[in-house]
Design a protein around this motif. Structure first.
Motif, mmCIF file in Angstrom:
data_model
loop_
_atom_site.group_PDB
_atom_site.id
_atom_site.type_symbol
_atom_site.label_atom_id
_atom_site.label_comp_id
_atom_site.label_asym_id
_atom_site.label_seq_id
_atom_site.Cartn_x
_atom_site.Cartn_y
_atom_site.Cartn_z
ATOM 1 N N SER A 86 -73.497 -55.541 54.039
ATOM 2 C CA SER A 86 -74.443 -54.841 54.982
ATOM 3 C C SER A 86 -74.676 -53.104 54.642
ATOM 4 N N ARG A 87 -74.075 -52.895 53.759
ATOM 5 C CA ARG A 87 -74.132 -51.478 53.140
ATOM 6 C C ARG A 87 -73.700 -51.436 51.914
ATOM 7 N N LEU A 88 -74.131 -50.293 51.134
ATOM 8 C CA LEU A 88 -74.061 -50.156 49.622
ATOM 9 C C LEU A 88 -73.185 -48.663 49.688
ATOM 10 N N PRO A 89 -72.524 -48.436 48.287
ATOM 11 C CA PRO A 89 -71.877 -47.115 47.978
ATOM 12 C C PRO A 89 -72.854 -46.177 48.188
ATOM 13 N N LYS A 90 -72.625 -44.954 48.266
ATOM 14 C CA LYS A 90 -73.665 -43.765 48.157
ATOM 15 C C LYS A 90 -74.096 -43.610 46.944
ATOM 16 N N ASN A 91 -75.388 -43.448 46.716
ATOM 17 C CA ASN A 91 -76.304 -43.156 45.459
ATOM 18 C C ASN A 91 -76.529 -44.407 44.650
ATOM 19 N N GLN A 92 -76.102 -45.630 45.241
ATOM 20 C CA GLN A 92 -76.457 -46.868 44.368
ATOM 21 C C GLN A 92 -77.690 -47.327 44.532
ATOM 22 N N SER A 93 -78.470 -47.834 43.622
ATOM 23 C CA SER A 93 -79.785 -48.176 43.515
ATOM 24 C C SER A 93 -79.789 -49.720 44.029
ATOM 25 N N LYS A 94 -80.929 -50.070 44.571
ATOM 26 C CA LYS A 94 -81.407 -51.459 45.039
ATOM 27 C C LYS A 94 -82.514 -51.625 45.036
ATOM 28 N N ASN A 95 -82.857 -52.968 44.303
ATOM 29 C CA ASN A 95 -84.148 -53.318 44.401
ATOM 30 C C ASN A 95 -85.317 -52.518 43.784
ATOM 31 N N GLY A 96 -84.812 -51.742 42.680
ATOM 32 C CA GLY A 96 -85.460 -50.644 41.985
ATOM 33 C C GLY A 96 -85.910 -49.323 42.498
ATOM 34 N N ILE A 97 -84.970 -49.247 43.880
ATOM 35 C CA ILE A 97 -85.244 -47.810 44.640
ATOM 36 C C ILE A 97 -83.810 -46.987 44.322
ATOM 37 N N GLU A 98 -84.349 -45.838 44.061
ATOM 38 C CA GLU A 98 -83.158 -44.766 43.757
ATOM 39 C C GLU A 98 -82.823 -44.117 45.300
ATOM 40 N N TYR A 99 -81.598 -44.232 45.601
ATOM 41 C CA TYR A 99 -81.041 -43.457 47.005
ATOM 42 C C TYR A 99 -80.146 -42.473 46.388
ATOM 43 N N LEU A 100 -80.476 -41.258 47.120
ATOM 44 C CA LEU A 100 -79.627 -40.045 46.949
ATOM 45 C C LEU A 100 -78.887 -39.762 48.367
ATOM 46 N N TYR A 101 -77.675 -39.851 48.385
ATOM 47 C CA TYR A 101 -77.014 -39.271 49.441
ATOM 48 C C TYR A 101 -76.715 -37.768 49.800
ATOM 49 N N VAL A 102 -77.351 -37.097 50.779
ATOM 50 C CA VAL A 102 -77.185 -35.709 50.883
ATOM 51 C C VAL A 102 -76.205 -35.200 51.687
ATOM 52 N N LEU A 103 -75.252 -34.512 51.285
ATOM 53 C CA LEU A 103 -74.205 -33.955 52.265
ATOM 54 C C LEU A 103 -74.663 -33.019 53.212
ATOM 55 N N ASP A 104 -73.798 -33.050 54.341
ATOM 56 C CA ASP A 104 -73.939 -32.000 55.430
ATOM 57 C C ASP A 104 -73.980 -30.558 55.230
ATOM 58 N N ASP A 105 -74.780 -29.747 55.181
ATOM 59 C CA ASP A 105 -74.564 -28.657 54.687
ATOM 60 C C ASP A 105 -74.244 -27.579 55.849
ATOM 61 N N VAL A 106 -73.531 -28.200 56.825
ATOM 62 C CA VAL A 106 -72.866 -27.437 57.873
ATOM 63 C C VAL A 106 -71.404 -27.833 57.935
ATOM 64 N N LYS A 107 -71.209 -29.110 58.153
ATOM 65 C CA LYS A 107 -69.876 -29.582 58.283
ATOM 66 C C LYS A 107 -69.385 -30.397 56.953
ATOM 67 N N ASP A 108 -68.128 -30.325 56.710
ATOM 68 C CA ASP A 108 -67.492 -30.969 55.733
ATOM 69 C C ASP A 108 -66.742 -32.355 56.144
ATOM 70 N N HIS A 109 -67.426 -33.486 56.170
ATOM 71 C CA HIS A 109 -67.127 -34.816 56.654
ATOM 72 C C HIS A 109 -66.077 -35.401 55.454
ATOM 73 N N PHE A 110 -64.953 -35.510 55.858
ATOM 74 C CA PHE A 110 -63.901 -36.061 54.748
ATOM 75 C C PHE A 110 -64.664 -37.203 54.278
ATOM 76 N N ALA A 111 -65.004 -38.425 55.069
ATOM 77 C CA ALA A 111 -65.521 -39.578 54.570
ATOM 78 C C ALA A 111 -66.657 -39.444 53.581
ATOM 79 N N ASP A 112 -67.538 -38.385 53.915
ATOM 80 C CA ASP A 112 -68.586 -38.019 53.042
ATOM 81 C C ASP A 112 -68.266 -37.902 51.516
#
Length: 243
Positions: free
Chosen positions: A177-203
């Motif tokens: 039901s989910r993919l690792p960050k920045n992994q392409s799927k069905n020819g679509i490129e995904y880019l995960y953008v980090l929060d520029d205010v908070k530093d989330h450990f899991a991010d």
């Protein structure tokens, strides 16, 4: 969930545990569904049903005089039994439901992570016990001390091996039901953008690896390598074969 713990002489006498199969009734009411597993040499565990409720019945084979360490171990095994009962309930219900089966699969994955956590803590405690015993035997019985060190090493390997098995199954469920960050799927490129205010450990992790952070901080892999060096050095001093 209900846990029943009774000794044979206070409960009911059974001549042969092998005769207990599906359909057997404890106290003429707790209907055996199947045997869960054996608790060492002391007891048998059975998953039972009574009035639409599930029970874990622990049947002691004989009266045993426990010392403190064995009592603590049995208490810990009981907590694992609760996890095992949870596994049984979730697994059974995945075959019954017509909707939301994936929700149960995710819960099973979480239960496996919890089980690995409990087993890791338990095995680390066993390793500590091996070290204490090896330290006591080192001066008088080097061979016994070496055997204890090797036992500790095997337990560390077991911890790491169980992690790989658990994590592979865990990811197989969650990544439906989910993919690792920045992994392409069905020819679509995904880019995960980090929060520029908070530093989330899991991010800062590509996938779900943040859930293994407590184990990573233990550095068990590095510790195992150091243990191997100690074992080989001890073997060399006492003219024994290396690991």
């Amino acid at each position: 969930m209900n846990i029943l713990e009774k000794r044979n002489n206070n409960w009911e006498s059974i001549d042969n545990c092998e005769s207990i199969n599906k359909g057997y009734q404890f106290l003429n009411k707790y209907n055996v569904l199947y045997k869960l597993r054996q608790c060492g040499a002391q007891a048998e565990l059975y998953l039972c049903e009574y009035e639409d409720e599930l029970y874990v019945v622990k049947l002691y084979r004989e009266l045993i005089k426990f010392d403190k360490k064995i009592i603590e171990r049995l208490k810990w095994i009981c907590s694992l039994d609760e996890n095992e009962l949870l596994f049984a309930q979730l697994t059974e219900n995945t075959t019954r439901v017509s909707h939301n089966a994936y929700n149960l699969e995710v819960l099973l994955a979480l239960a496996s992570l919890e089980r690995y956590t409990m087993e890791t803590v338990y095995n680390l405690a066993r390793i500590e016990g091996k070290f204490e015993a090896a330290s006591e035997a080192a001066s008088s019985d080097p061979e016994k001390a070496m055997d204890l060190l090797l036992d500790a090493h095997k337990l560390s390997e077991k911890i790491l091996r169980n992690k790989e098995i658990m994590w592979s199954c865990f990811n197989a469920s969650w990544y439906k039901s989910r993919l690792p960050k920045n992994q392409s799927k069905n020819g679509i490129e995904y880019l995960y953008v980090l929060d520029d205010v908070k530093d989330h450990f899991a991010d800062r992790r590509k996938g779900l690896e943040y859930m293994l952070a407590p184990f990573e901080r233990m550095k068990i892999e590095e510790w195992k390598v150091q243990l191997e060096e100690v074992i080989n050095e001890y073997a060399k001093i006492h003219d024994m074969p290396p690991l």
